[in-house]
Write an enzyme that holds these catalytic residues in place. Sequence first.
Site, PDB file in Angstrom:
ATOM      1  N   HIS A 176       1.079  -1.295  -0.002  1.00 16.14           N
ATOM      2  CA  HIS A 176       0.014   0.008   0.033  1.00 16.14           C
ATOM      3  C   HIS A 176       0.783   1.146   0.023  1.00 16.14           C
ATOM      4  O   HIS A 176       1.800   1.274   0.542  1.00 16.14           O
ATOM      5  CB  HIS A 176      -0.720   0.141   1.166  1.00 16.14           C
ATOM      6  CG  HIS A 176      -1.796   1.128   1.211  1.00 16.14           C
ATOM      7  ND1 HIS A 176      -2.865   1.446   0.388  1.00 16.14           N
ATOM      8  CD2 HIS A 176      -1.643   2.464   2.156  1.00 16.14           C
ATOM      9  CE1 HIS A 176      -3.337   2.580   0.882  1.00 16.14           C
ATOM     10  NE2 HIS A 176      -2.607   3.392   1.470  1.00 16.14           N
ATOM     11  N   ASP A 229     -15.229   1.688   7.426  1.00 13.80           N
ATOM     12  CA  ASP A 229     -14.231   2.669   6.889  1.00 13.80           C
ATOM     13  C   ASP A 229     -14.947   3.647   5.853  1.00 13.80           C
ATOM     14  O   ASP A 229     -14.669   4.977   5.751  1.00 13.80           O
ATOM     15  CB  ASP A 229     -12.876   2.259   6.348  1.00 13.80           C
ATOM     16  CG  ASP A 229     -12.100   3.052   5.663  1.00 13.80           C
ATOM     17  OD1 ASP A 229     -11.656   4.374   6.487  1.00 13.80           O
ATOM     18  OD2 ASP A 229     -11.669   3.299   4.494  1.00 13.80           O
ATOM     19  N   ARG A 285     -15.267  11.849   8.011  1.00  9.40           N
ATOM     20  CA  ARG A 285     -13.970  12.636   8.405  1.00  9.40           C
ATOM     21  C   ARG A 285     -13.786  13.552   7.141  1.00  9.40           C
ATOM     22  O   ARG A 285     -13.370  14.738   7.593  1.00  9.40           O
ATOM     23  CB  ARG A 285     -13.055  11.547   8.569  1.00  9.40           C
ATOM     24  CG  ARG A 285     -13.027  10.905   9.658  1.00  9.40           C
ATOM     25  CD  ARG A 285     -11.994   9.507   9.390  1.00  9.40           C
ATOM     26  NE  ARG A 285     -10.676  10.160   9.235  1.00  9.40           N
ATOM     27  CZ  ARG A 285      -9.568   9.266   8.576  1.00  9.40           C
ATOM     28  NH1 ARG A 285      -9.956   8.211   8.125  1.00  9.40           N
ATOM     29  NH2 ARG A 285      -8.546   9.890   8.501  1.00  9.40           N
ATOM     30  N   SER A 314      -7.876   3.599   9.086  1.00  6.70           N
ATOM     31  CA  SER A 314      -8.548   3.376   7.885  1.00  6.70           C
ATOM     32  C   SER A 314      -7.765   2.530   6.851  1.00  6.70           C
ATOM     33  O   SER A 314      -8.260   1.719   6.081  1.00  6.70           O
ATOM     34  CB  SER A 314      -8.395   4.906   7.358  1.00  6.70           C
ATOM     35  OG  SER A 314      -9.245   4.931   6.115  1.00  6.70           O
ATOM     36  N   LYS A 349      -8.739  -1.835   5.779  1.00  8.45           N
ATOM     37  CA  LYS A 349      -8.843  -2.279   4.266  1.00  8.45           C
ATOM     38  C   LYS A 349      -7.871  -3.400   4.039  1.00  8.45           C
ATOM     39  O   LYS A 349      -8.128  -4.366   3.345  1.00  8.45           O
ATOM     40  CB  LYS A 349      -8.974  -1.011   3.322  1.00  8.45           C
ATOM     41  CG  LYS A 349     -10.362  -0.273   3.366  1.00  8.45           C
ATOM     42  CD  LYS A 349      -9.952   0.904   2.688  1.00  8.45           C
ATOM     43  CE  LYS A 349      -9.065   2.233   3.256  1.00  8.45           C
ATOM     44  NZ  LYS A 349      -9.302   3.462   2.707  1.00  8.45           N
TER      45      LYS A 349
HETATM   46  N1  URA Z   1      -6.117   6.854   2.967  1.00  9.14           N
HETATM   47  C1  URA Z   1      -7.166   6.111   3.496  1.00  9.14           C
HETATM   48  O1  URA Z   1      -7.442   5.016   3.082  1.00  9.14           O
HETATM   49  N2  URA Z   1      -7.572   6.544   4.771  1.00  9.14           N
HETATM   50  C2  URA Z   1      -7.253   7.951   5.311  1.00  9.14           C
HETATM   51  O2  URA Z   1      -7.859   8.057   6.212  1.00  9.14           O
HETATM   52  C3  URA Z   1      -6.372   8.702   4.540  1.00  9.14           C
HETATM   53  C4  URA Z   1      -5.700   8.073   3.344  1.00  9.14           C
END
Ligand code: URA
Length: 448
Positions: free
Chosen positions: A82, A161, A168, A183, A187
């Site tokens: 990621h 999320d 957010r 967050s 995932k």
């Molecule tokens: N990317 C994400 O997946 N979540 C965040 O909170 C910020 C960047």
Amino acid sequence: MDPTDLIAQKRDGRPLDAGALRALVDAYTRNDVPDYQMSAFLMATVLNGLNEDETAALTDAMTRSGDVLDLSDLPGAHVDKHSTGGVGDKVSLLLAPIVASCGATVPMISGRGLGHTGGTLDKLESIPGLRTDLSVEQYKRQLAEIGLVMIGQTDEIAPADRKLYALRDVTATVESIPLIASSIMSKKLAEGIDALVLDVKCGRGAFMKTEPRARRLAETLVSIGERAGTPTVALLTRMDVPLGRTAGNWPEVAESVRGLQDDTEGLDDVMDVTLALAGEMLALAGAADTPEDGRRQAADAVRSGAAFEKFLEMVEAQGGAPSTLETPGAREDAAVRTVRAPGTTADAGFVADLDALAVGRTALALGAGRREMADDVDPLAGIVLHKKPGERVAPGQPLADLHAQSSGNSRFDEAERRLLDAFSFAGEEPARPPLLMDRYADGAWQAE
Ligand code: URA
């Protein structure tokens, strides 16, 4: 669970236990806690933070808010990467097939671009016919058959999320390291992976503008992964200047294909980050003894053509036309405007700097990105850079080409102005700081 009590506890700086966080996230996902209470909780969290236990518990609750994929019936180690996002960051397009061609299994679930940063899904979808919305069954079948799949997030993965991130976004509560880390990791951990490598970007084109914050994000992400039993390593990489020579969807695909075909002139930065991450992934997957050994295997896979073959296999499996990738370059249907270096012959010298954030905003102005999640993107829009910092330039020489779908594109004028502002010039060759800044694993930093 009374949400008001939990909000008050966080407001007063008292830690919450895992059960309370789980109950809050579950109730919010079921719509039993309203947005106004969750907003208050998020703001209290931004202001007072979460400790390591709370961050791990919040992530776990978010991961389990939907399906956690089970890949245990598929052989081999499943490893993903990621990136926290940058400008020209096409690394996933090269990395995933490289690592899969070296024997690890890569189940990659990626996101779309938002704001000045691009997203892997938009890039992949600029390949005619290619689909990223596979079902879980198709995803598993493709993984079993070719060891590589690249898709988008399904509605079933970490639904908490999805809701929390949207909230957010409109309540000024994105900028919190524990919230960002939970967050991202919820995932990733829901993908059913065995190991994870993180590319934490640092600099003006990144989400984390300063090194201390980027380091803290990397430490938090790795700690969450390790506590969840998923070996995790983070590389800290510089994102002040765009990565590679393209920004935009099809332009980045074309450049990635060039890299996979081992035509890497001018792509040293892209290849350096890609091979470093590949080395880490192969070591974590057990396909290499060390990250250095993994890096060598990855470079061999590019040289031998195995990585490009794997990429074409994936494109075909996901409905794309491999023939469009044989000689990638500007697509015939793209309109192009060349931006030239200003000044007089007396100004000849070097490109001193190129602001990644400004280049990302230029790509956005051309239509390559979206200002809001519902916006459409122009797959052909983007920038092809002819000059980067440290390279010689004379007035009138091409600095870059702007690409967009239609030649009547009034966006070219704005984009040209923005791009010229992103460049600066000097008589002396500028110093270029190293791209790979540091590595965080097993609870320690180890300078790259
Ligand atoms: N990317 C994400 O997946 N979540 C965040 O909170 C910020 C960047």
